[in-house]
Design a protein around this motif. Structure first.
Motif, PDB file in Angstrom:
ATOM      1  N   ILE A  94      -0.816   1.525   1.397  1.00 29.01           N
ATOM      2  CA  ILE A  94      -1.902   2.374   0.870  1.00 29.01           C
ATOM      3  C   ILE A  94      -2.807   1.607   0.156  1.00 29.01           C
ATOM      4  CG2 ILE A  94      -2.042   4.083  -1.074  1.00 29.01           C
ATOM      5  CD1 ILE A  94       0.950   5.030  -0.161  1.00 29.01           C
ATOM      6  N   PHE A 113      -3.943  10.059   6.003  1.00 24.71           N
ATOM      7  CA  PHE A 113      -2.572   9.890   5.919  1.00 24.71           C
ATOM      8  C   PHE A 113      -2.050  10.715   6.980  1.00 24.71           C
ATOM      9  CE2 PHE A 113      -1.047   7.930   1.993  1.00 24.71           C
ATOM     10  CZ  PHE A 113      -2.475   8.036   1.229  1.00 24.71           C
ATOM     11  N   ILE A 164       5.172   9.916   3.045  1.00 24.56           N
ATOM     12  CA  ILE A 164       4.656   8.476   3.037  1.00 24.56           C
ATOM     13  C   ILE A 164       5.493   8.042   1.563  1.00 24.56           C
ATOM     14  CG2 ILE A 164       2.700   6.852   2.105  1.00 24.56           C
ATOM     15  CD1 ILE A 164       2.555   7.697   5.127  1.00 24.56           C
TER      16      ILE A 164
END
Length: 164
Positions: A132, A153, A158
């Motif tokens: 990220i 995403f 995540i």
């Protein structure tokens, strides 16, 4: 036509990893393109393999966690991060690593629980925080020379370290 999307829009001039972000449920393709470059966190190494269970149990001074009804642990989970609500010191979140596979309902963990916890929320999977951050960095810079964009995403969990 709206498409399902989960994204962070990064403004020109930079953003830090801990900055707040907007999550959109749907957006048109033209809306997304108008925001600038689009980068997918998977292109930066995100696994998106996080799992959430709500029946995690462990005992104080015990280096195992079990989930009778929800988890489906495998040997491939060894090395992944795990966070167990209520199992840390004074009932705090215990963040550690899966160190061994016992069976589909039980795994060994790297740090023994400090507190007995039953029926707790736990998340486990790869830590996607570095991916990220790399995606954010690809769209920003401290000098503002990059113009921002959109981080995409996948429709998966995540993990940013362990997100309980």
């Amino acid at each position: 036509m709206p498409v399902p999307i989960y994204l962070i829009s990064i403004a020109a001039g930079g953003a830090s990893f801990s900055a707040s972000f907007e999550v959109s449920g749907t957006a048109s393709v033209s809306d997304i393109i108008a925001r600038g470059p689009i980068v997918d966190v998977r292109s930066f190494g995100a696994y998106g393999d996080g799992k959430l269970i709500t029946d995690a149990s462990t005992s104080a001074n015990n280096a195992f966690v079990s989930s009778v009804g929800q988890a489906s642990f495998t040997a491939n989970d060894v090395g992944k991060n795990i966070g167990i609500s209520g199992a840390g010191a004074s009932g705090a979140l215990l963040q550690t690593t899966i160190t061994s596979f016992v069976n589909s309902t039980k795994v060994g963990i790297g740090v023994a629980a400090s507190t007995t916890a039953a029926g707790q929320v736990a998340t486990y999977g790869h830590d996607d925080a570095p991916a990220i951050q790399a995606a954010i960095s690809s769209l920003t810079s401290s000098t503002g020379t990059k113009g921002g964009g959109t981080i995409l995403f996948p429709r998966r969990r995540i993990l940013n370290q362990v997100d309980n």
